[in-house]
Enzyme design. Structure first.
Site, PDB file in Angstrom:
ATOM      1  N   GLY A   1       7.312   0.012  -2.850  1.00 39.31           N
ATOM      2  CA  GLY A   1       7.228   1.170  -3.709  1.00 39.31           C
ATOM      3  C   GLY A   1       7.770   2.287  -3.245  1.00 39.31           C
ATOM      4  O   GLY A   1       8.064   2.748  -2.182  1.00 39.31           O
TER       5      GLY A   1
ATOM      6  N   ARG B   1      12.194  -5.950  -4.836  1.00 37.40           N
ATOM      7  CA  ARG B   1      11.707  -7.142  -4.101  1.00 37.40           C
ATOM      8  C   ARG B   1      12.495  -7.939  -3.660  1.00 37.40           C
ATOM      9  O   ARG B   1      13.444  -8.303  -4.459  1.00 37.40           O
ATOM     10  CB  ARG B   1      10.436  -7.575  -4.875  1.00 37.40           C
ATOM     11  CG  ARG B   1       9.391  -6.507  -5.016  1.00 37.40           C
ATOM     12  CD  ARG B   1       7.901  -7.068  -5.658  1.00 37.40           C
ATOM     13  NE  ARG B   1       7.158  -6.125  -6.045  1.00 37.40           N
ATOM     14  CZ  ARG B   1       6.236  -5.524  -5.078  1.00 37.40           C
ATOM     15  NH1 ARG B   1       6.532  -6.052  -3.724  1.00 37.40           N
ATOM     16  NH2 ARG B   1       5.404  -4.845  -5.287  1.00 37.40           N
TER      17      ARG B   1
ATOM     18  N   ASP C   1       3.611  -0.843   4.126  1.00 38.61           N
ATOM     19  CA  ASP C   1       3.178  -1.818   5.081  1.00 38.61           C
ATOM     20  C   ASP C   1       4.063  -3.352   4.680  1.00 38.61           C
ATOM     21  O   ASP C   1       4.466  -3.697   5.932  1.00 38.61           O
ATOM     22  CB  ASP C   1       1.818  -2.233   4.638  1.00 38.61           C
ATOM     23  CG  ASP C   1       1.373  -3.600   5.267  1.00 38.61           C
ATOM     24  OD1 ASP C   1       0.858  -3.014   6.576  1.00 38.61           O
ATOM     25  OD2 ASP C   1       1.170  -4.643   4.985  1.00 38.61           O
TER      26      ASP C   1
ATOM     27  N   THR D   1       5.356   5.762   1.820  1.00 32.29           N
ATOM     28  CA  THR D   1       4.372   5.317   1.090  1.00 32.29           C
ATOM     29  C   THR D   1       3.224   6.418   0.589  1.00 32.29           C
ATOM     30  O   THR D   1       2.878   6.865   1.134  1.00 32.29           O
ATOM     31  CB  THR D   1       3.783   3.985   1.407  1.00 32.29           C
ATOM     32  OG1 THR D   1       2.523   3.755   0.948  1.00 32.29           O
ATOM     33  CG2 THR D   1       3.057   4.209   3.035  1.00 32.29           C
TER      34      THR D   1
ATOM     35  N   ASP E   1       0.134   5.934  -0.354  1.00 34.94           N
ATOM     36  CA  ASP E   1      -1.052   5.395  -0.130  1.00 34.94           C
ATOM     37  C   ASP E   1      -1.563   6.044   1.131  1.00 34.94           C
ATOM     38  O   ASP E   1      -2.731   5.839   1.241  1.00 34.94           O
ATOM     39  CB  ASP E   1      -1.085   3.935  -0.010  1.00 34.94           C
ATOM     40  CG  ASP E   1      -0.778   3.292  -1.327  1.00 34.94           C
ATOM     41  OD1 ASP E   1      -0.918   3.914  -2.511  1.00 34.94           O
ATOM     42  OD2 ASP E   1      -0.568   1.778  -1.289  1.00 34.94           O
TER      43      ASP E   1
ATOM     44  N   ASP F   1      -1.616   4.366   4.168  1.00 30.74           N
ATOM     45  CA  ASP F   1      -2.352   3.534   4.461  1.00 30.74           C
ATOM     46  C   ASP F   1      -1.703   2.746   5.736  1.00 30.74           C
ATOM     47  O   ASP F   1      -2.292   1.777   6.195  1.00 30.74           O
ATOM     48  CB  ASP F   1      -2.513   2.397   3.557  1.00 30.74           C
ATOM     49  CG  ASP F   1      -1.248   1.795   3.298  1.00 30.74           C
ATOM     50  OD1 ASP F   1      -0.104   2.307   3.533  1.00 30.74           O
ATOM     51  OD2 ASP F   1      -1.067   0.872   2.420  1.00 30.74           O
TER      52      ASP F   1
ATOM     53  N   ARG G   1      -4.832   0.981  -3.502  1.00 31.14           N
ATOM     54  CA  ARG G   1      -5.296  -0.385  -3.288  1.00 31.14           C
ATOM     55  C   ARG G   1      -6.390  -0.693  -2.147  1.00 31.14           C
ATOM     56  O   ARG G   1      -7.366  -0.524  -2.648  1.00 31.14           O
ATOM     57  CB  ARG G   1      -3.857  -1.436  -2.859  1.00 31.14           C
ATOM     58  CG  ARG G   1      -2.930  -1.816  -3.976  1.00 31.14           C
ATOM     59  CD  ARG G   1      -2.021  -2.519  -3.839  1.00 31.14           C
ATOM     60  NE  ARG G   1      -1.019  -1.907  -2.654  1.00 31.14           N
ATOM     61  CZ  ARG G   1      -0.124  -2.477  -2.112  1.00 31.14           C
ATOM     62  NH1 ARG G   1       0.001  -4.005  -2.520  1.00 31.14           N
ATOM     63  NH2 ARG G   1       0.444  -2.241  -1.293  1.00 31.14           N
TER      64      ARG G   1
END
Length: 326
Positions: A14, A75, A106, A129, A131, A133, A175
């Site tokens: 992303g 992707r 990730d 990212t 996120d 995360d 997520r």
């Protein structure tokens, strides 16, 4: 260890605001160090299809303020196979690329870890990212901009929520990581956040209601992390309508607007520091590491630690939100 003369840069997964700032920093730091630079288009997919361009200093002029990624991202199912990774390696050899800088989240760094191990190839990752995360870094590239986008959107939603005396469930990205939801809730004065880190411990919505949710307020906002763990905003709203029909419930899903926009000053500076540090790491002989930042200091984080998906959650954030939402 062989001297690195030519590096490749790719962005994968992303997109995140600040990726262009990172591309710019890696390119110019590498040129400053006497290296040649190759820009790899469309992530690992471009590595397999040999979509590679020579980058110079002017290639990255006037991009620091742009969202998205000039290298594009895609992707690649083929890269997930040993045959695909062999093609990618052959491309690197043919192009004379001695090392890679991979900017992504990730999944991107998981692919980098596997490839580096299979071919003993020098790779340094940058945490790109929204996120936030990835373990081993206080902040990821794109997180601050996304958080500010959420804040601006929720501020606007509050205006209509107050006008109609409604309860809004607002879904944000993340997520398996609730940092956008919890910090977004604190920043906007929301009443609550429903996050994946708490989902297995307790019924967050039930606890919210039992504690006298809304009290005398004429409107309420609840930020919900997307995904299967929380169920997302739609599932929360449906349950609310069934169990507490007295509430006038609405849903707003912010979606991909969170990924876009010009990166904040914080993200531009973070990406620039990390990009320059990636070149330093390669010059020092580092490989299989992600560039992180801890207590405002650059650190090298092994891929195996960065992608464990167990980034510690700061419980103080939830306590702060609970206290301030009375």
């Amino acid at each position: 260890m062989a001297t690195i003369r030519r590096i490749g840069i790719l962005t994968s997964g992303g997109d995140a605001p600040g990726m262009n700032a990172a591309i710019r920093a890696v390119t110019r730091a590498a040129i400053f160090s006497g290296m040649e630079v190759k820009g790899i288009m469309r992530g690992y997919k471009g590595l397999i299809s040999d979509e590679i361009e020579t980058f110079n200093s002017s290639s990255v002029s006037n991009i620091i303020q742009q969202g998205g990624t000039i290298l594009k991202t895609a992707r690649s199912k083929e890269f997930m196979t040993p045959e695909g990774r062999q093609i990618a390696y052959d491309t690197l050899v043919r192009e004379g690329i001695d090392a890679l800088v991979v900017i992504g989240g990730d999944g991107s760094l998981t692919g980098a870890k596997l490839f580096a191990q299979e071919y003993n190839f020098p790779i340094v990752g940058l945490p790109g990212t929204i996120d936030n995360d990835l373990s081993g870094t206080d902040m990821t590239i794109g997180y601050d901009t996304a958080l500010n986008t959420i804040m601006e959107a929720v501020d606007k939603i509050r205006d209509t929520a107050s006008s109609h005396e409604r309860l809004f469930f607002i879904e944000v990205m993340g997520r398996e990581c609730g940092y956008l939801a919890i910090n977004g809730a604190i920043a906007t004065g929301a009443e609550a956040a429903i996050i994946p880190e708490m989902a297995y411990e307790k019924d967050q919505l039930g606890e919210l209601i039992s504690q006298g949710f809304r009290k005398s307020k004429n409107s309420s906002l609840v930020l919900v992390t997307e995904g299967d763990i929380t169920g997302g905003a739609m599932a929360m709203a449906e349950r609310m309508k069934n169990e507490y029909p007295q509430y006038d419930v609405r849903v707003s899903i912010l979606g991909h607007v969170q990924r876009g926009g010009s990166p904040s000053a914080s993200d531009r500076i973070l990406a620039s520091r990390m990009g320059a540090a990636a070149v330093d790491a390669l010059n020092e002989g580092q490989r299989n590491v992600m560039i992180g930042i801890e207590n405002d200091k650059i650190v090298y984080v092994p891929f195996s630690k960065a992608i464990k998906k167990n980034k510690p959650f700061n419980d103080d954030l939830m306590n702060t939100l609970r206290i301030l939402s009375i």
